[in-house]
Structure formats: structure tokens, C-alpha cells
Design a protein around this motif. Structure first.
Motif, PDB file in Angstrom:
ATOM      1  N   UNK A  84       0.827  -1.207   0.000  1.00 13.75           N
ATOM      2  CA  UNK A  84       0.000   0.000   0.000  1.00 13.75           C
ATOM      3  C   UNK A  84       0.863   1.260   0.000  1.00 13.75           C
ATOM      4  N   UNK A  85       2.079   1.151   0.516  1.00 14.09           N
ATOM      5  CA  UNK A  85       2.999   2.288   0.445  1.00 14.09           C
ATOM      6  C   UNK A  85       3.317   2.613  -1.015  1.00 14.09           C
ATOM      7  N   UNK A  86       3.537   1.575  -1.807  1.00 16.41           N
ATOM      8  CA  UNK A  86       3.797   1.794  -3.234  1.00 16.41           C
ATOM      9  C   UNK A  86       2.611   2.479  -3.891  1.00 16.41           C
ATOM     10  N   UNK A  87       1.407   2.018  -3.562  1.00 12.93           N
ATOM     11  CA  UNK A  87       0.205   2.603  -4.135  1.00 12.93           C
ATOM     12  C   UNK A  87       0.069   4.067  -3.737  1.00 12.93           C
ATOM     13  N   UNK A  88       0.394   4.394  -2.485  1.00 12.01           N
ATOM     14  CA  UNK A  88       0.278   5.778  -2.023  1.00 12.01           C
ATOM     15  C   UNK A  88       1.305   6.688  -2.698  1.00 12.01           C
ATOM     16  N   UNK A  89       2.473   6.162  -2.998  1.00 12.56           N
ATOM     17  CA  UNK A  89       3.527   6.963  -3.627  1.00 12.56           C
ATOM     18  C   UNK A  89       3.234   7.239  -5.099  1.00 12.56           C
ATOM     19  N   UNK A  90       2.506   6.342  -5.761  1.00  8.96           N
ATOM     20  CA  UNK A  90       2.350   6.390  -7.208  1.00  8.96           C
ATOM     21  C   UNK A  90       1.811   7.709  -7.775  1.00  8.96           C
ATOM     22  N   UNK A  91       0.729   8.302  -7.246  1.00  9.29           N
ATOM     23  CA  UNK A  91       0.226   9.539  -7.872  1.00  9.29           C
ATOM     24  C   UNK A  91       1.270  10.635  -7.953  1.00  9.29           C
ATOM     25  N   UNK A  92       1.966  10.898  -6.856  1.00  7.56           N
ATOM     26  CA  UNK A  92       2.988  11.948  -6.853  1.00  7.56           C
ATOM     27  C   UNK A  92       4.139  11.585  -7.782  1.00  7.56           C
ATOM     28  N   UNK A  93       4.591  10.326  -7.726  1.00  6.89           N
ATOM     29  CA  UNK A  93       5.725   9.904  -8.546  1.00  6.89           C
ATOM     30  C   UNK A  93       5.405  10.005 -10.033  1.00  6.89           C
ATOM     31  N   UNK A  94       4.247   9.503 -10.439  1.00  3.87           N
ATOM     32  CA  UNK A  94       3.888   9.527 -11.855  1.00  3.87           C
ATOM     33  C   UNK A  94       3.657  10.956 -12.335  1.00  3.87           C
ATOM     34  N   UNK A  95       3.073  11.800 -11.479  1.00  8.54           N
ATOM     35  CA  UNK A  95       2.886  13.198 -11.863  1.00  8.54           C
ATOM     36  C   UNK A  95       4.213  13.890 -12.110  1.00  8.54           C
ATOM     37  N   UNK A  96       5.190  13.638 -11.228  1.00  6.79           N
ATOM     38  CA  UNK A  96       6.503  14.233 -11.421  1.00  6.79           C
ATOM     39  C   UNK A  96       7.201  13.702 -12.659  1.00  6.79           C
ATOM     40  N   UNK A  97       7.067  12.412 -12.920  1.00  6.26           N
ATOM     41  CA  UNK A  97       7.710  11.825 -14.100  1.00  6.26           C
ATOM     42  C   UNK A  97       7.104  12.378 -15.387  1.00  6.26           C
ATOM     43  N   UNK A  98       5.785  12.551 -15.409  1.00  5.08           N
ATOM     44  CA  UNK A  98       5.137  13.147 -16.588  1.00  5.08           C
ATOM     45  C   UNK A  98       5.654  14.562 -16.817  1.00  5.08           C
ATOM     46  N   UNK A  99       5.814  15.322 -15.741  1.00  6.48           N
ATOM     47  CA  UNK A  99       6.368  16.677 -15.868  1.00  6.48           C
ATOM     48  C   UNK A  99       7.792  16.635 -16.412  1.00  6.48           C
ATOM     49  N   UNK A 100       8.590  15.674 -15.956  1.00  3.85           N
ATOM     50  CA  UNK A 100       9.962  15.561 -16.442  1.00  3.85           C
ATOM     51  C   UNK A 100      10.014  15.203 -17.923  1.00  3.85           C
ATOM     52  N   UNK A 101       9.020  14.467 -18.399  1.00  3.15           N
ATOM     53  CA  UNK A 101       9.002  14.054 -19.800  1.00  3.15           C
ATOM     54  C   UNK A 101       8.446  15.128 -20.718  1.00  3.15           C
TER      55      UNK A 101
END
Length: 368
Positions: A84-101
Motif C-alpha cells: 500500500x505504500x507503493x500505491x500511495x507513492x504512485x500519484x505523486x511519482x507519476x505526476x513528477x515523471x510526466x512533468x519531467x518528460x
């Protein structure tokens, strides 16, 4: 823990190497003129270090859960809750990665995604702030638990952006995250919270795998994705440590994180005082002033090489600055008033140092 750390380090490091290889020679998304005043490097450097961190973290945590179900030889007690920690981290992580791309995601959307990570942490993991070490306020937290949840949301939403602010030079944010993670893990082991400690040690390991490529060569940047992963995981780990262990002072993680926290608050104040939006990027952060006014010019014929060498000389100043708070935090992790006093001392020291640099009153022996 050693086995999980090794897997996390290898997955992160190898993923970073693959990203560097795959994107070699490709142009990054176009920056408009003046759009990135905080940019202090030359050439095209991939900003997808967050992908390597996310892969390494997910692999090591998932392996820890699997290991628990086949006998748990390390007594880590990592159940399905760790996933569940992975699931909680995902929105922020994916949002940042999309911004980086793309370099096209507005800050309000990224704030919303880090807030979503906070909501998931409260909902799925039951995170809450039960106390802050001040008796009168602690009574209110007991009577109105929603106040503690609000603090959790503020911490998980804000800390990723605080790490993003200090992510300006090779090895700066990564080493700060590494040192803070090791300090958190140390206190976890002091209170015999091995399950939480193993999660935090995995974060330190994957950060180490990333730093192999980030410092000193600057071949890969963490980007928004990496900063958001550090911020969310460290915020969740800090809150969990205080919530699960009454011996740990709630001011222990505050002192650990006072550098990125105060850098953010001071930046907001500085911009509002000048009538500028807090979301507007500038080149007046503490680490940027050190680069410009303390790290003297490096003599080298190649411009990009000279900038890289000067970039690398900046980070150690901030590493030392971070240790000024990490060392007392680790020594006095269960003494609230001592930790509060050190927080106040750091704020005063930061402001005095900032003003000295702005006014060109820096001792010559500090300049390299």
C-alpha cells in the motif's frame, strides 16, 4: 535488510544506466528563454532519475513482502500493507515523471497529485499525527483527530515540493535524502521497528544507486519525479515512526527535515515580499547563492566542464549544512525541547548566513 538494500541499489543503478543509454543524444523538451532561471548546467541531461528510483523502490519493497510470506528470515514483518505504500507513492511519482518528460504539467496539477498521495496514505495506511509534543495542542489533537490528518496531508503534499526546490545541483537533494533516510532508519532500529526501518533503508539504497550516476558526473537528474518520491516516502516514514513509537519525539523528523522545510517557507516569504507568486521559479535560493558567491570560478578551457566542476563544488556546502541538523536530531531523538531549540537555532543560522551571502560578507576561508 542487506539483501533488500542490495536489490534496490542494483535495480535503481541499472535502470538509471539504461535510461542514460536509451536517451543519449536525444534532446530534452524545449525550455522557453528565461523559463528556467534555476538551470545551472549545459548540455542535454535526462531528468528521469525518478523512474530508476521508483523501479528500485518497488522491487525492493515487493521482495520484502514476498520474503515475509516465505518464512521472514529477517523478522521484518512486511505484510501486504507495505504494498500500500507503493500505491500511495504512485500519484505523486507519476505526476513528477510526466512533468519531467513533457515540461508542460502545471504546478496546480502536481500539487493535486501529491495531495492525492497524502489522501491515500491517510485512507489506506491510517496515518495520523497523534501529538506534537506541546501539551495544550496535544489535547486538541486527541479531541479532534482530523487536525492530525490535516497535518499529514500538509506534510505529504508539501515535502515533495520542498525537495524539488533544493534539487538544484549534482548530488544535493539525493545526498540530503540519503542522509535523512539513514537517520530515520537508525532511530527505527533504536526503537526496534524493523519493518518500518527496512522500508526506509530501501529508500536509502535506491538513492545510492541513483547517486552513482548523478554525482559527480551529472549524467542523470532526479527531476520532479525523484524529488516527489523522496518527499512522499520520507514524509510517510517520519509520520509512521512518530505514530507507531511513542518514545520518538514528533520534533525529531522536523529537525531532520528543517533544511528543505525552511528553504521552502523562506522562499515563499521572500517572493511574497517582492510581490511575486510563490510558484514562480527564481535563482535566489540558498544553494544558488552559494554557487554564485562562495564557489569561485573554476579555470578550465571547456565551458561545460567548468560549469560541471563548479556545480559539484556547491553541494558539499549544503551537505555540511544538513549534518548540522541531522547529528543533533539523531543524538536527541526523544528530547522534544532540545529538538525544538535546535530547530530555532537552524532558522536563525540560515537567515544570518543568507543575509551575509547577499551582502557579500562571507569569510574568504569559506570560498573554494
Amino acid at each position: 535488510m542487506i539483501w533488500l538494500s542490495l536489490i534496490g541499489f542494483l535495480v535503481s543503478g541499472l535502470s538509471a544506466a539504461f535510461i542514460i543509454r536509451a536517451l543519449k543524444g536525444r534532446r530534452t523538451p524545449h525550455y522557453e528563454e528565461g523559463a528556467k532561471p534555476q538551470r545551472f548546467h549545459m548540455g542535454e541531461v535526462p531528468r528521469l532519475g525518478g523512474v530508476a528510483l521508483l523501479l528500485g523502490l518497488s522491487a525492493s519493497w515487493a521482495l520484502g513482502v514476498a520474503q515475509t510470506y516465505v518464512g521472514d528470515p529477517g523478522s521484518l514483518r512486511l505484510g501486504a500493507w507495505a504494498l500500500l505504500w507503493i500505491l500511495a507513492v504512485m500519484p505523486a511519482a507519476l505526476g513528477g515523471i510526466v512533468e519531467d518528460m513533457t515540461q508542460r504539467m502545471p504546478i496546480r496539477y502536481r500539487l493535486a497529485l501529491t495531495l492525492l498521495s497524502g489522501v491515500l496514505a491517510v485512507w489506506l495506511l491510517g496515518l495520523n499525527i497523534p501529538r506534537i509534543g506541546i501539551p495544550g495542542i496535544d489535547a486538541y489533537l486527541v479531541q479532534m483527530p482530523w487536525l492530525g490528518m490535516a497535518i499529514v496531508l500538509l506534510a505529504i503534499t508539501g515535502l515533495p515540493h520542498a525537495f524539488n526546490i533544493i534539487d538544484g545541483y549534482n548530488g544535493l537533494a539525493g545526498m540530503v535524502a540519503l542522509v535523512i533516510s539513514l537517520a530515520l532508519a537508525h532511530v527505527c532500529l533504536q526503537v526496534n521497528d524493523r519493518s518500518l526501518g527496512s522500508l526506509i533503508i530501501c529508500l536509502a539504497a535506491v538513492t545510492g544507486g541513483f547517486l552513482v550516476w548523478n554525482y559527480p558526473r551529472g549524467m542523470l537528474f532526479a527531476g520532479d519525479g525523484g524529488a516527489y518520491i523522496w518527499g512522499v516516502v520520507i514524509a510517510m516514514g517520519s509520520i509512521s515512526l512518530v505514530q507507531r513509537n511513542s518514545d520518538v519525539s514528533p520534533w525529531f523528523p522536523v529537525l531532520l527535515l528543517i533544511y528543505p522545510i525552511w528553504e521552502t517557507l523562506f522562499s515563499i516569504y521572500r517572493k511574497l515580499a517582492r510581490g511575486v507568486s510563490p510558484g514562480m521559479a527564481d535563482a535566489l535560493h540558498f544553494h544558488q547563492l552559494i554557487y554564485r558567491r562562495i564557489v569561485i570560478g573554476v579555470f578550465h578551457d571547456d565551458d561545460s566542464r567548468r560549469m560541471l566542476m563548479r556545480n559539484n563544488r556547491t553541494s558539499p556546502y549544503l551537505w555540511a549544512f544538513t549534518l548540522l541538523t541531522v547529528v543533533p536530531a539523531v543524538l536527541f531523538w526523544n528530547k522534544t525541547w532540545v529538538l525544538m531549540a535546535f530547530c530555532g537555532l537552524f532558522v536563525v543560522t540560515y537567515v544570518v548566513a543568507y543575509l551575509c551571502i547577499v551582502r557579500f560578507k562571507v569569510p574568504s576561508w569559506l570560498k573554494l
